[in-house]
Enzyme design. Structure first.
Site, PDB file in Angstrom:
ATOM      1  N   ARG A  74      -2.020  -2.830  -6.845  1.00  0.00           N
ATOM      2  CA  ARG A  74      -2.059  -2.450  -5.425  1.00  0.00           C
ATOM      3  C   ARG A  74      -0.663  -2.390  -4.802  1.00  0.00           C
ATOM      4  O   ARG A  74      -0.401  -1.571  -3.918  1.00  0.00           O
ATOM      5  CB  ARG A  74      -2.934  -3.462  -4.678  1.00  0.00           C
ATOM      6  CG  ARG A  74      -3.323  -3.063  -3.270  1.00  0.00           C
ATOM      7  CD  ARG A  74      -4.535  -3.861  -2.818  1.00  0.00           C
ATOM      8  NE  ARG A  74      -4.828  -3.634  -1.418  1.00  0.00           N
ATOM      9  CZ  ARG A  74      -4.633  -4.530  -0.461  1.00  0.00           C
ATOM     10  NH1 ARG A  74      -4.140  -5.729  -0.753  1.00  0.00           N
ATOM     11  NH2 ARG A  74      -4.936  -4.259   0.798  1.00  0.00           N
ATOM     12  N   HIS A  78       0.730   0.658  -2.427  1.00  0.00           N
ATOM     13  CA  HIS A  78       1.194   0.462  -1.058  1.00  0.00           C
ATOM     14  C   HIS A  78       2.676   0.776  -0.908  1.00  0.00           C
ATOM     15  O   HIS A  78       3.130   1.111   0.190  1.00  0.00           O
ATOM     16  CB  HIS A  78       0.890  -0.967  -0.604  1.00  0.00           C
ATOM     17  CG  HIS A  78      -0.538  -1.174  -0.223  1.00  0.00           C
ATOM     18  ND1 HIS A  78      -0.925  -1.799   0.946  1.00  0.00           N
ATOM     19  CD2 HIS A  78      -1.693  -0.837  -0.846  1.00  0.00           C
ATOM     20  CE1 HIS A  78      -2.252  -1.835   1.020  1.00  0.00           C
ATOM     21  NE2 HIS A  78      -2.734  -1.255  -0.064  1.00  0.00           N
ATOM     22  N   ASN A 106      -1.065  -4.658   5.027  1.00  0.00           N
ATOM     23  CA  ASN A 106      -0.406  -5.539   4.068  1.00  0.00           C
ATOM     24  C   ASN A 106      -0.491  -7.017   4.425  1.00  0.00           C
ATOM     25  O   ASN A 106      -0.512  -7.879   3.538  1.00  0.00           O
ATOM     26  CB  ASN A 106       1.074  -5.160   3.941  1.00  0.00           C
ATOM     27  CG  ASN A 106       1.283  -3.750   3.433  1.00  0.00           C
ATOM     28  OD1 ASN A 106       0.427  -3.205   2.739  1.00  0.00           O
ATOM     29  ND2 ASN A 106       2.413  -3.149   3.773  1.00  0.00           N
ATOM     30  N   HIS A 205     -10.207   0.725  -7.986  1.00  0.00           N
ATOM     31  CA  HIS A 205     -11.101  -0.283  -7.413  1.00  0.00           C
ATOM     32  C   HIS A 205     -12.142  -0.769  -8.409  1.00  0.00           C
ATOM     33  O   HIS A 205     -13.056  -1.504  -8.038  1.00  0.00           O
ATOM     34  CB  HIS A 205     -11.800   0.273  -6.165  1.00  0.00           C
ATOM     35  CG  HIS A 205     -10.916   0.371  -4.973  1.00  0.00           C
ATOM     36  ND1 HIS A 205     -11.294   0.995  -3.804  1.00  0.00           N
ATOM     37  CD2 HIS A 205      -9.654  -0.069  -4.759  1.00  0.00           C
ATOM     38  CE1 HIS A 205     -10.301   0.923  -2.919  1.00  0.00           C
ATOM     39  NE2 HIS A 205      -9.299   0.286  -3.479  1.00  0.00           N
TER      40      HIS A 205
END
Length: 337
Positions: A74, A78, A106, A205
């Site tokens: 992740r 991001h 975040n 995911h």
């Protein structure tokens, strides 16, 4: 034709480096829009131990905390969605600097920074000011997928680290867990990625967890959605029990309840059964016929998903890299030199 020639050239590069420490290959399809300034095996001479060092730390981190696989993956997502893959997400706030860690997507959500610190510390002792933090993020993303049972690929490297960050961009550019497909498409197109990339990368995911607050609207659904398949009532009720029994701001649920720690295509199978955890996940089969078609294809063919996922990871990893004289190689990933 130009795109296929690029894909052919990349295949030659991969085959030429087949005996590198990390044995990976690029899919034999044309992979377009990847970074022309990035290269394979860029540290082969300057820091040949780099990938082995990174892999070892990631392996240890995941063995101690299986959830860390999804967390490290992740971080790369991001980072890349905010002004490109430049490690801006790793910068700490200071008295005169506001980074991205406190942006809503975040804050109290991203984790794994200590793993990056450990990796960077060893790399600096072995080959100082050589391996960028941005390249570390791209490499650990691949390693977490491999260690979770997913596909492998050669990571393009040569990124520099940013000298700045943008809390505003982090607040606005990172897809939200309650997004519609239209919003997701816009988020991905804004950084140069397609609907196909969005559906393939959503497959990340298949590992990890999410807080109750991120899927609260799923808890309110009935037995049938207005424009999609039946919702699994037992699944929704299990989530309602989970999130009502304790503090929903900290309670976590598996994104993929069936195989939570394995990188596979079960995520897409879950969506077709109405068992997508996040609203943005389930929307892939209820909001748009094109995204639903891809979900069905990936649910049926795990190898197709693996190929598309790694190619989309290459495209995402090439977003806005700082190369040449731009940026720097940080000695500490948390602060500029």
């Amino acid at each position: 034709m130009a795109k296929c020639l690029l894909g052919f050239c990349l295949m030659i590069l991969v085959l030429a480096n087949a005996f590198a420490k990390t044995p990976t290959t690029l899919n034999e399809t044309c992979v377009d829009d990847i970074g022309f300034d990035l290269q394979f095996n860029i540290y082969q001479e300057s820091c040949p131990e780099a990938e082995a060092i990174i892999f070892s730390w990631v392996e240890t981190a995941i063995s101690e905390d299986p959830r860390m696989a999804a967390s490290l993956l992740r971080l790369h997502f991001h980072d890349c969605f905010v002004n490109g893959c430049d490690a801006s997400v790793l910068l700490d706030d200071s008295d005169n600097f506001v980074g991205e860690k406190t942006a809503p997507p975040n804050l109290n959500s991203l984790r794994g920074f200590e793993v990056i610190d450990d990796i960077k510390s060893e790399l600096e002792s072995v080959c100082p000011e050589t391996v960028s933090c941005a390249d570390i993020l791209a490499t650990i993303a691949r390693d977490t997928v491999v260690l979770s049972g997913g596909p492998s690929w050669e990571v393009q490297m040569g990124r520099k680290d940013s000298l700045s960050a943008s809390k505003a961009a982090a607040s606005n550019n990172i897809p939200a867990p309650n997004s519609t497909v239209a919003t997701l498409i816009a988020n991905f197109q804004n950084v140069g990625l397609t609907l196909d990339d969005m559906v393939a990368l959503s497959g990340g995911h298949t590992i990890g967890k999410a807080r109750c607050s991120t899927f609260s609207s799923r808890l309110q659904q009935g037995t049938q959605s207005s424009n999609g398949p039946d919702v699994d009532l037992d699944f929704i009720q299990s989530l309602q029990r989970l999130c009502s029994e304790s503090e929903s701001t900290t309670t976590l649920a598996h994104l993929d309840l069936a195989t939570p720690a394995t990188f596979d295509n079960q995520y897409y199978i879950n969506l077709l059964s109405g068992e997508g955890l996040l609203p943005s996940d389930q929307a892939l089969v209820t909001d748009d016929e094109r995204s639903r078609g891809l979900v069905e294809s990936y649910a049926e063919d795990p190898l197709l998903f693996f190929d598309d996922f790694k190619n989309s990871m290459l495209r995402m990893g090439s977003l806005g890299p700082l190369t040449g004289n731009s940026g720097e190689i940080r000695r500490n990933c948390r602060v500029v030199n």
